[in-house]
Design an enzyme around this catalytic site. Structure first.
Site, PDB file in Angstrom:
ATOM      1  N   LYS A   1       0.545  -1.064   0.354  1.00  0.00           N
ATOM      2  CA  LYS A   1       0.438   0.238  -0.329  1.00  0.00           C
ATOM      3  C   LYS A   1       0.835   1.078   0.074  1.00  0.00           C
ATOM      4  O   LYS A   1       2.089   0.909   0.478  1.00  0.00           O
ATOM      5  CB  LYS A   1      -0.851   0.280   1.408  1.00  0.00           C
ATOM      6  CG  LYS A   1      -1.905   0.913   1.434  1.00  0.00           C
ATOM      7  CD  LYS A   1      -3.079   0.408   0.498  1.00  0.00           C
ATOM      8  CE  LYS A   1      -4.300   1.093   0.169  1.00  0.00           C
ATOM      9  NZ  LYS A   1      -5.294   0.792  -0.413  1.00  0.00           N
TER      10      LYS A   1
ATOM     11  N   ASP B  58      -6.703   4.808  -4.249  1.00  0.00           N
ATOM     12  CA  ASP B  58      -7.555   3.932  -3.288  1.00  0.00           C
ATOM     13  C   ASP B  58      -8.253   5.646  -3.056  1.00  0.00           C
ATOM     14  O   ASP B  58      -8.445   6.180  -4.206  1.00  0.00           O
ATOM     15  CB  ASP B  58      -6.671   3.845  -2.036  1.00  0.00           C
ATOM     16  CG  ASP B  58      -7.592   3.293  -0.593  1.00  0.00           C
ATOM     17  OD1 ASP B  58      -7.507   2.548  -0.876  1.00  0.00           O
ATOM     18  OD2 ASP B  58      -7.110   3.993  -0.149  1.00  0.00           O
TER      19      ASP B  58
HETATM   20  P1  NDP Z   1     -13.188   7.810  -2.886  1.00  0.00           P
HETATM   21  O1  NDP Z   1     -11.687   8.832  -2.449  1.00  0.00           O
HETATM   22  O2  NDP Z   1     -12.877   7.760  -4.499  1.00  0.00           O
HETATM   23  O3  NDP Z   1     -13.765   8.405  -1.749  1.00  0.00           O
HETATM   24  C1  NDP Z   1     -14.378   8.607  -0.971  1.00  0.00           C
HETATM   25  C2  NDP Z   1     -15.091   8.582  -0.223  1.00  0.00           C
HETATM   26  O4  NDP Z   1     -15.534   8.376   0.972  1.00  0.00           O
HETATM   27  C3  NDP Z   1     -15.741  10.162  -0.138  1.00  0.00           C
HETATM   28  O5  NDP Z   1     -16.779  10.021  -0.057  1.00  0.00           O
HETATM   29  C4  NDP Z   1     -14.489  10.945   0.620  1.00  0.00           C
HETATM   30  O6  NDP Z   1     -15.614  12.068   1.601  1.00  0.00           O
HETATM   31  C5  NDP Z   1     -15.261   9.832   1.802  1.00  0.00           C
HETATM   32  N1  NDP Z   1     -14.045   9.539   3.016  1.00  0.00           N
HETATM   33  C6  NDP Z   1     -12.735   9.557   2.806  1.00  0.00           C
HETATM   34  N2  NDP Z   1     -12.526  10.266   4.236  1.00  0.00           N
HETATM   35  C7  NDP Z   1     -12.906  10.613   5.249  1.00  0.00           C
HETATM   36  C8  NDP Z   1     -13.267  10.869   6.324  1.00  0.00           C
HETATM   37  N3  NDP Z   1     -11.884  10.597   6.894  1.00  0.00           N
HETATM   38  N4  NDP Z   1     -14.302  11.114   6.795  1.00  0.00           N
HETATM   39  C9  NDP Z   1     -15.556  10.756   6.316  1.00  0.00           C
HETATM   40  N5  NDP Z   1     -15.459  10.263   4.768  1.00  0.00           N
HETATM   41  C10 NDP Z   1     -14.878   9.856   4.134  1.00  0.00           C
HETATM   42  O7  NDP Z   1     -11.874   6.611  -1.966  1.00  0.00           O
HETATM   43  P2  NDP Z   1     -12.560   5.082  -3.167  1.00  0.00           P
HETATM   44  O8  NDP Z   1     -14.512   4.995  -3.283  1.00  0.00           O
HETATM   45  O9  NDP Z   1     -11.847   4.711  -3.468  1.00  0.00           O
HETATM   46  O10 NDP Z   1     -12.601   4.973  -1.358  1.00  0.00           O
HETATM   47  C11 NDP Z   1     -13.518   4.038  -0.004  1.00  0.00           C
HETATM   48  C12 NDP Z   1     -13.186   3.124   0.728  1.00  0.00           C
HETATM   49  O11 NDP Z   1     -12.799   2.380   0.282  1.00  0.00           O
HETATM   50  C13 NDP Z   1     -11.597   3.683   1.482  1.00  0.00           C
HETATM   51  O12 NDP Z   1     -11.351   2.584   2.651  1.00  0.00           O
HETATM   52  C14 NDP Z   1     -10.936   2.827   0.958  1.00  0.00           C
HETATM   53  O13 NDP Z   1      -9.840   1.983   1.170  1.00  0.00           O
HETATM   54  C15 NDP Z   1     -11.518   1.443   0.179  1.00  0.00           C
HETATM   55  N6  NDP Z   1     -11.084   0.473  -0.850  1.00  0.00           N
HETATM   56  C16 NDP Z   1     -11.656   1.178  -2.363  1.00  0.00           C
HETATM   57  C17 NDP Z   1     -11.172   0.400  -3.730  1.00  0.00           C
HETATM   58  C18 NDP Z   1     -11.154   0.917  -4.418  1.00  0.00           C
HETATM   59  O14 NDP Z   1     -10.373   0.152  -5.602  1.00  0.00           O
HETATM   60  N7  NDP Z   1     -10.901   2.109  -4.775  1.00  0.00           N
HETATM   61  C19 NDP Z   1     -10.652  -1.193  -3.368  1.00  0.00           C
HETATM   62  C20 NDP Z   1     -10.905  -1.655  -1.346  1.00  0.00           C
HETATM   63  C21 NDP Z   1     -11.529  -1.059  -0.709  1.00  0.00           C
HETATM   64  P3  NDP Z   1     -14.886  13.106   0.683  1.00  0.00           P
HETATM   65  O15 NDP Z   1     -14.563  13.896  -0.609  1.00  0.00           O
HETATM   66  O16 NDP Z   1     -15.042  14.386   1.925  1.00  0.00           O
HETATM   67  O17 NDP Z   1     -13.398  13.306   1.482  1.00  0.00           O
END
Ligand code: NDP
Length: 445
Positions: free
Chosen positions: A126, A166
């Site tokens: 990571k 991510d």
């Molecule tokens: P994105 O950046 O596309 O979206 C993240 C979302 O989560 C946004 O809506 C963001 O809101 C919100 N968010 C992020 N940090 C926080 C926080 N500290 N508190 C509240 N809301 C938060 O990321 P992904 O959708 O790719 O990832 C989301 C989750 O899924 C993560 O945990 C990631 O590790 C996991 N994941 C992702 C994979 C992938 O293929 N993308 C694979 C496996 C797991 P804001 O815009 O306000 O920050």
């Protein structure tokens, strides 16, 4: 040899101070494994636990770049190459202001077990940076990505370490990173996954994590003779994973009533249907706006500064970030009738919330099993790149479904506790065995 989980955790805590998320992830796995290890002491004799919690390599570097005002900015870049026993390091890059070494070690550690569960030959890693793309121009994001890759390119390669996206790293960032890698190395190669279709990406990769999380929920519900059809679903986040989880719930006949971002939650009791989801795709991926803007167009409540878990739902899918469901929220979910939690995010439920799920014997699909669809299709992207061909949408989706099914059966195999399936225990044990056996085969590594 350690006499208890506590004794082992004391050692890990002493070696890794100020890394609470990493310690949380290690404790969860160790507690799940403990009884299994007592029955299979050859792992303990070979000190596999001590080895598996130590990353093979950690790279930390300066990332200088220039903003649109011409000022020089500095961020910190990381790559944690955690374990390569079963394949090249594989795992995403996270760009977010909260990123530090402890967060990336927790994510890298989780990734080792997750990748093992996928049945594909991928080790765990990571990386990322405390750079936050939110509020930055495309030009600033590009400038940062080019500088980040200028250092990272020395450490990665299609047979060594293959990063992906991510939080904060989507198609735009992968494009800038790939372009810079190609310039520096003069190689067109599958060094990143999550690429666009025109230049080596795989169909279904953007959808894979969200779709997989819903497929996993469907598998868990099927065991109970139930399904997503007709279910009310609460989802957090509104990024990549949340968007495609919403799309798949809609495909399967469920109704999604919440989405959120770090500022608040929208609650739409009529459901975020296909047309409303199109608006969200545009809002989040093109305009890069806030989820609150949904309420300017559709009739929905906005819960400022609050998470979705007070919404009445049958199924909850946390798809935002770590530790976003606490004990009180888990209790609220259950009091409101929630029967299934499927985690799109990594470690979104804190240990007290997990205890509530398990004590109430609801279906609990932990992140490293339920969200493994993303890295699985990344693995399929690597295969297509190596073979220099592209599978159809249907082919990739079928393979993704097959992998999620296989992960589900591995969890069932090792997680059965009477008539209850402890998916957390099952996933941790199944993920561990393949990696640990490979480490034993390879000698003192
Ligand atoms: P994105 O950046 O596309 O979206 C993240 C979302 O989560 C946004 O809506 C963001 O809101 C919100 N968010 C992020 N940090 C926080 C926080 N500290 N508190 C509240 N809301 C938060 O990321 P992904 O959708 O790719 O990832 C989301 C989750 O899924 C993560 O945990 C990631 O590790 C996991 N994941 C992702 C994979 C992938 O293929 N993308 C694979 C496996 C797991 P804001 O815009 O306000 O920050």
């Amino acid at each position: 040899m350690y006499k208890s989980v506590e004794e082992f955790m004391d050692m890990v805590a002493a070696k890794n101070p100020a890394q609470p998320e990493f310690l949380q992830a290690v404790r969860e796995v160790t507690e799940s494994l403990w009884d299994y290890l007592q029955d299979h002491p050859h792992y303990l004799h070979a000190n596999i636990l001590d080895r598996i919690v130590e990353p093979e390599r950690v790279i930390m570097f300066r990332v200088p770049w220039r903003n649109d005002r011409g000022e020089v900015m500095v961020n910190r870049g990381f790559r944690v190459e955690f374990n390569s026993a079963i394949g090249p390091y594989k795992g995403g890059l996270r760009f977010h202001s909260s990123v530090n070494l402890g967060i990336l070690k927790f994510l890298g550690f989780e990734q080792v077990f997750k990748n093992s569960l996928t049945t594909l030959p991928m080790g765990g890693g990571k990386g990322g940076s405390d750079f936050d793309p939110k509020g930055k121009s495309d030009n600033e994001v590009m400038s940062f990505c080019q500088s980040f890759m200028t250092e990272l390119q020395r450490h990665i390669g299609p047979n060594t370490d293959v990063p992906a996206g991510d939080i904060g790293v989507g198609g735009r960032e992968i494009g800038f990173l790939f372009g810079q890698y190609k310039r520096l190395r003069n190689e067109f190669t599958g060094v990143l996954t999550g690429k666009a279709l025109n230049w080596g990406g795989s169909l279904i990769r953007p959808e894979a994590t969200g779709y997989g999380t819903v497929y996993f929920a469907e598998e868990m519900l099927n065991v109970k003779g139930d399904s997503i059809k007709g279910k009310t679903v609460a989802i957090s986040g509104s990024g990549n994973v949340a968007q495609y989880a919403t799309e798949k719930v809609n495909h399967l006949g469920g109704k999604v009533v919440t989405l959120s971002d770090s500022s608040g939650t929208i609650y739409d009791p009529n459901g975020i249907d296909e047309e409303k989801l199109k608006f969200i795709f545009e809002l989040k991926n093109v305009k890069r706006g806030r989820i609150k803007d949904y309420t300017a167009k559709y009739d929905a409540e906005y819960w400022e500064g609050q998470r979705p878990w007070k919404a009445k739902c049958d199924v909850a899918m946390p798809c935002a970030t770590q530790n976003e469901v606490n004990k009180a929220e888990a209790e609220m979910l259950i009091a409101n009738g929630c029967i299934c939690v499927s985690e799109g995010a990594n470690m979104p439920s804190d240990p007290d919330a997990i205890e509530v799920y398990l004590n109430n014997r609801i279906l609990y699909g932990l992140g490293k099993a339920a969200n493994a669809g993303g890295v699985s299709v990344s693995g399929l992207e690597m295969s297509q790149n190596s073979m220099r061909l592209s599978w159809t949408r249907e082919e990739v989706d079928q393979k993704l479904k097959g992998i999620m099914k296989s992960i589900h059966s591995q969890c069932m195999k090792y997680g059965k506790e009477g008539d209850y399936v402890n998916y957390m225990k099952g996933a941790n044990i199944a993920g561990f065995i393949k990696v640990a056996d490979s480490m034993l085969d390879q000698g003192v590594v």
